[in-house]
Design an enzyme around this catalytic site. Structure first.
Site, PDB file in Angstrom:
ATOM      1  N   GLU A  47      59.632  50.117 -19.796  1.00 27.99           N
ATOM      2  CA  GLU A  47      59.228  51.246 -20.648  1.00 27.99           C
ATOM      3  C   GLU A  47      59.673  50.967 -22.077  1.00 27.99           C
ATOM      4  O   GLU A  47      60.855  50.749 -22.332  1.00 27.99           O
ATOM      5  CB  GLU A  47      59.877  52.543 -20.140  1.00 27.99           C
ATOM      6  CG  GLU A  47      59.611  53.743 -21.051  1.00 27.99           C
ATOM      7  CD  GLU A  47      60.405  54.986 -20.654  1.00 27.99           C
ATOM      8  OE1 GLU A  47      60.756  55.135 -19.459  1.00 27.99           O
ATOM      9  OE2 GLU A  47      60.684  55.802 -21.552  1.00 27.99           O
ATOM     10  N   ARG A  51      59.843  55.109 -30.271  1.00 28.44           N
ATOM     11  CA  ARG A  51      60.850  55.637 -31.194  1.00 28.44           C
ATOM     12  C   ARG A  51      61.092  54.706 -32.362  1.00 28.44           C
ATOM     13  O   ARG A  51      61.956  54.977 -33.187  1.00 28.44           O
ATOM     14  CB  ARG A  51      62.183  55.850 -30.471  1.00 28.44           C
ATOM     15  CG  ARG A  51      62.126  56.860 -29.361  1.00 28.44           C
ATOM     16  CD  ARG A  51      63.511  57.013 -28.747  1.00 28.44           C
ATOM     17  NE  ARG A  51      63.419  57.600 -27.431  1.00 28.44           N
ATOM     18  CZ  ARG A  51      64.312  57.415 -26.467  1.00 28.44           C
ATOM     19  NH1 ARG A  51      65.373  56.660 -26.674  1.00 28.44           N
ATOM     20  NH2 ARG A  51      64.147  57.980 -25.303  1.00 28.44           N
ATOM     21  N   LYS A 134      59.964  62.392 -14.037  1.00 23.86           N
ATOM     22  CA  LYS A 134      61.194  61.874 -14.633  1.00 23.86           C
ATOM     23  C   LYS A 134      62.207  63.022 -14.611  1.00 23.86           C
ATOM     24  O   LYS A 134      61.870  64.143 -15.001  1.00 23.86           O
ATOM     25  CB  LYS A 134      60.872  61.452 -16.074  1.00 23.86           C
ATOM     26  CG  LYS A 134      62.065  61.153 -16.971  1.00 23.86           C
ATOM     27  CD  LYS A 134      61.545  60.630 -18.307  1.00 23.86           C
ATOM     28  CE  LYS A 134      62.580  60.709 -19.400  1.00 23.86           C
ATOM     29  NZ  LYS A 134      62.801  59.395 -20.040  1.00 23.86           N
TER      30      LYS A 134
HETATM   31  C1  3PG Z   1      65.208  57.770 -21.957  1.00 26.98           C
HETATM   32  O1  3PG Z   1      64.603  57.662 -22.990  1.00 26.98           O
HETATM   33  O2  3PG Z   1      64.659  57.848 -20.865  1.00 26.98           O
HETATM   34  C2  3PG Z   1      66.657  57.848 -22.027  1.00 26.98           C
HETATM   35  O3  3PG Z   1      67.070  58.069 -23.321  1.00 26.98           O
HETATM   36  C3  3PG Z   1      67.331  56.617 -21.532  1.00 26.98           C
HETATM   37  O4  3PG Z   1      68.626  57.031 -21.404  1.00 26.98           O
HETATM   38  P1  3PG Z   1      69.880  56.046 -21.504  1.00 26.98           P
HETATM   39  O5  3PG Z   1      69.821  55.409 -22.872  1.00 26.98           O
HETATM   40  O6  3PG Z   1      71.053  56.976 -21.356  1.00 26.98           O
HETATM   41  O7  3PG Z   1      69.770  55.053 -20.403  1.00 26.98           O
END
Ligand code: 3PG
Length: 216
Positions: A47, A51, A134
């Site tokens: 994924e 951003r 999710k």
């Molecule tokens: C996401 O975008 O799904 C989360 O921000 C990922 O979270 P993490 O950086 O805590 O793994």
């Protein structure tokens, strides 16, 4: 019922790996070596969050890497979904959901993994036809205990929890029957990416891949 089988295709994607790396790619040139290292470690479903300015270009590059399945994360509106699909994303992920996003992904035939954190949000998305969600932000809203509790009244939904998952807590999620896989950024630490330490990332991916999906 707004969407026409909105999860179609998602099960086949999510079921391929125990962990989906969640990436913020700042430099387009990192996209292929990073995705290749992850895939070589066994985590070929990736994924890329929308951003960074380079996210769409990174998705386009990764979509050309043989064996990689690339999705776009942080989809916040229909324009994001359209851009992601055009760049080559084969699935979309959103931290939440909205009817416009659901309708856009449905008409684009872009399988969507929408986010939910509460029973009401899960029920709303179930009513829209979603069976894969999710769970976000997983650790902040109760972690694996919350997910286990939700499986009682809501047994027909399966989750990809993300947000705060790390090597210490990942197995407690993978052990749950209602978890299909987890998402997380720990497999590609920003400092390792900026220093092009692809071997380290390959090793982290292989460790995560070896966890597998754990049955209760
Ligand atoms: C996401 O975008 O799904 C989360 O921000 C990922 O979270 P993490 O950086 O805590 O793994």
């Amino acid at each position: 019922m707004t969407a026409n089988r909105p999860c179609r295709g998602l099960e086949a994607i999510l079921g391929q790996v125990p962990v989906i790396p969640v990436l913020e790619i700042a430099n387009e040139a990192d996209a292929i070596p990073l995705a290749s290292a992850l895939a070589e470690g066994g985590l070929h479903v990736i994924e890329v969050t929308l951003r960074t300015e380079m996210a769409l270009a990174a998705i386009e590059r990764i979509s050309s890497v043989s064996g990689c399945v690339v999705g776009a994360g942080s989809i916040l509106n229909p324009a994001h979904a359209e851009a992601a699909k055009s760049a080559g994303a084969v699935f979309g992920v959103s931290p939440g959901s909205s009817i416009p996003i659901i309708e856009a992904c449905s008409s684009l035939e872009l399988p969507l993994l929408p986010g939910a954190a509460t029973a009401s949000e899960i029920m709303h998305l179930q009513n829209q036809g979603f069976t894969f969600l999710k769970f976000f932000p997983a650790e902040a809203v109760g972690g694996h205990r919350a997910l286990k509790a939700l499986s009682g009244p809501l047994p027909n939904v399966r989750f990809c929890p993300t947000g705060g998952i790390n090597p210490e807590n990942v197995e407690s999620y993978l052990a749950l029957n209602n978890v299909v896989c987890v998402g997380g950024s720990w497999i590609a630490p920003p400092e390792a990416v900026s220093e092009c330490r692809w071997n380290d990332i390959r090793r982290l991916a292989a460790q995560a891949h070896s966890l597998g999906k754990i049955s209760d």
